[in-house]
Design an enzyme around this catalytic site. Structure first.
Site, short mmCIF file in Angstrom:
data_model
loop_
_atom_site.label_atom_id
_atom_site.label_comp_id
_atom_site.label_asym_id
_atom_site.label_seq_id
_atom_site.Cartn_x
_atom_site.Cartn_y
_atom_site.Cartn_z
N ARG A 236 -0.10 -2.50 3.03
CA ARG A 236 -0.91 -1.65 2.15
C ARG A 236 -1.83 -0.80 3.03
O ARG A 236 -2.34 -1.28 4.06
CB ARG A 236 -1.77 -2.50 1.20
CG ARG A 236 -1.02 -3.15 0.05
CD ARG A 236 -0.51 -2.15 -0.98
NE ARG A 236 0.17 -2.79 -2.10
CZ ARG A 236 1.48 -3.06 -2.16
NH1 ARG A 236 2.27 -2.73 -1.13
NH2 ARG A 236 2.00 -3.63 -3.23
N GLU A 265 -2.90 6.63 -1.72
CA GLU A 265 -1.59 7.20 -2.08
C GLU A 265 -1.67 7.89 -3.44
O GLU A 265 -2.33 7.36 -4.34
CB GLU A 265 -0.55 6.08 -2.14
CG GLU A 265 -0.31 5.45 -0.79
CD GLU A 265 0.63 4.25 -0.85
OE1 GLU A 265 1.27 4.02 -1.90
OE2 GLU A 265 0.70 3.54 0.16
N HIS A 283 5.88 5.18 1.01
CA HIS A 283 5.90 3.82 0.43
C HIS A 283 7.32 3.47 -0.06
O HIS A 283 7.52 3.17 -1.24
CB HIS A 283 4.88 3.74 -0.72
CG HIS A 283 4.43 2.33 -1.00
ND1 HIS A 283 3.16 2.01 -1.39
CD2 HIS A 283 5.10 1.15 -0.96
CE1 HIS A 283 3.06 0.71 -1.58
NE2 HIS A 283 4.23 0.16 -1.32
C1 GLV Z 1 5.70 -2.83 -2.27
O1 GLV Z 1 4.86 -2.30 -1.65
C2 GLV Z 1 5.60 -4.15 -2.78
O2 GLV Z 1 4.51 -4.75 -2.70
O3 GLV Z 1 6.58 -4.65 -3.32
#
Ligand code: GLV
Length: 327
Positions: A236, A265, A283
């Site tokens: 993250r 984001e 992402h």
């Molecule tokens: C993606 O970032 C997830 O946490 O699955």
């Protein structure tokens, strides 16, 4: 009459179909991100919600939606869910572990290799028509084979990243709250965060994000890293202080950064975007067709079971607050 649920983002038609077998489904086919007010309004009268990391399910929202009994996140990370508020309201929360582990680890390596060997930068240069001759010192990168790999957060994804390092003959070290029992990641050494930062040629962040882990990598940590090191984040964005990272890269105190996640984001810090040594992706670490389907399927399994339907009624496969199921 069927109970009502909300699907907050566009999902695969097969998933909508599965949920429609049990529920009266409202889905967001236009796929825009609901503003908090709209999300609250749309959740009125709904018993369940299938959500993505783009939806913030916080205490005021939970309190304003008394009909809600289950929230299924289509993600393994769940920093978008206020688990305490959900548990206090008796709402089951679930996530999608395991099904994305290998695909996400693959992508960590894709970013690591692209960053270390400057593939994005070189490709952009070539496509601009700037390649007029070969040169001995073109796009010199840092080696991966034989290098020292550091993994911050040795959970499922961290271990899958570590496993892949053996083919490159790397030394693997990791840091976590405590040493973890390892099976197939032979030779991965636990060390302090400081040792990990100073010894790693490539550092991959695979730890969960919560308020306590905010800016785990800040100015102090970046200053401990080798000038020739790369930093890879597939967890993250909030784990890394982006201003500090942009400064370190601008001052050539780091060889590069591979970032799949960002603090705000879809906004990406312009100084990071402008730096050629940054490999930036939107992402997508878990984004293979097979894995995204598996994540959405698991989230649907969770929602169906948490709301008391299907073969596993009352026993969702991956609950985050299982105590709620026992009350
Ligand atoms: C993606 O970032 C997830 O946490 O699955």
């Amino acid at each position: 009459m069927k109970e009502k649920i909300l699907i907050t983002r566009k999902v695969f038609p097969s998933i909508v179909g599965r949920l429609q077998e049990h529920f009266d489904v409202e889905s967001n086919d236009a796929d825009y991100i609901y503003a908090p007010d709209e999300l609250r309004t749309r959740l009125q009268g709904k018993v369940g919600a299938l959500v993505s990391a783009t939806e913030i399910i916080n205490a005021p929202l939970v309190q304003a939606c008394p009909s809600l009994r289950a929230v299924a996140n289509i993600a393994v990370g769940y920093n978008n869910l206020d688990l305490a508020a959900l548990s206090a309201a008796g709402v089951v929360a679930t996530n999608t572990p395991d099904v994305l582990t290998e695909t996400t680890a693959d992508f960590g390596w894709a970013l690591l290799m692209a960053t270390a060997r400057r593939t994005g930068e070189a490709e952009r240069w070539l496509r601009l028509g700037l390649w007029d001759k070969w040169a001995l010192d073109m796009f010199l990168g840092v080696d991966i084979h034989g290098a020292s790999l550091g993994i911050l957060g040795m959970g499922r994804i961290g271990r899958a990243v570590a496993q892949r390092a053996h083919g490159f003959g790397m030394t693997v070290r990791y840091h976590d709250r405590a040493p973890v029992a390892l099976a197939d990641e032979k030779g991965a050494q636990f060390c302090s965060k400081e040792a990990l930062l100073s010894l790693s040629d490539h550092l991959v962040i695979t730890m969960p994000y919560d308020p306590a882990s905010h800016h785990t990598i800040g100015r102090r940590e970046l200053a401990l890293m080798k000038q020739t090191a790369t930093l890879i984040n597939i967890s993250r964005g909030g784990l890394v202080d982006e201003d500090a990272l942009a400064d370190a890269l601008a001052d050539n105190r780091l060889a590069g950064a591979g970032l799949d996640v960002f603090e705000r984001e879809p906004f990406v810090c312009p100084r990071l975007l402008a730096n050629a040594r940054v490999v930036a992706t939107p992402h997508i670490a878990s984004a293979s067709l097979k894995t995204r389907l598996a994540m959405a399927d698991l989230a649907a399994d969770n929602l169906i079971a948490a709301l008391g339907y299907g073969a596993c009624a009352g026993q969702p496969p991956s609950p985050l607050n299982p105590a709620v199921l026992r009350t």
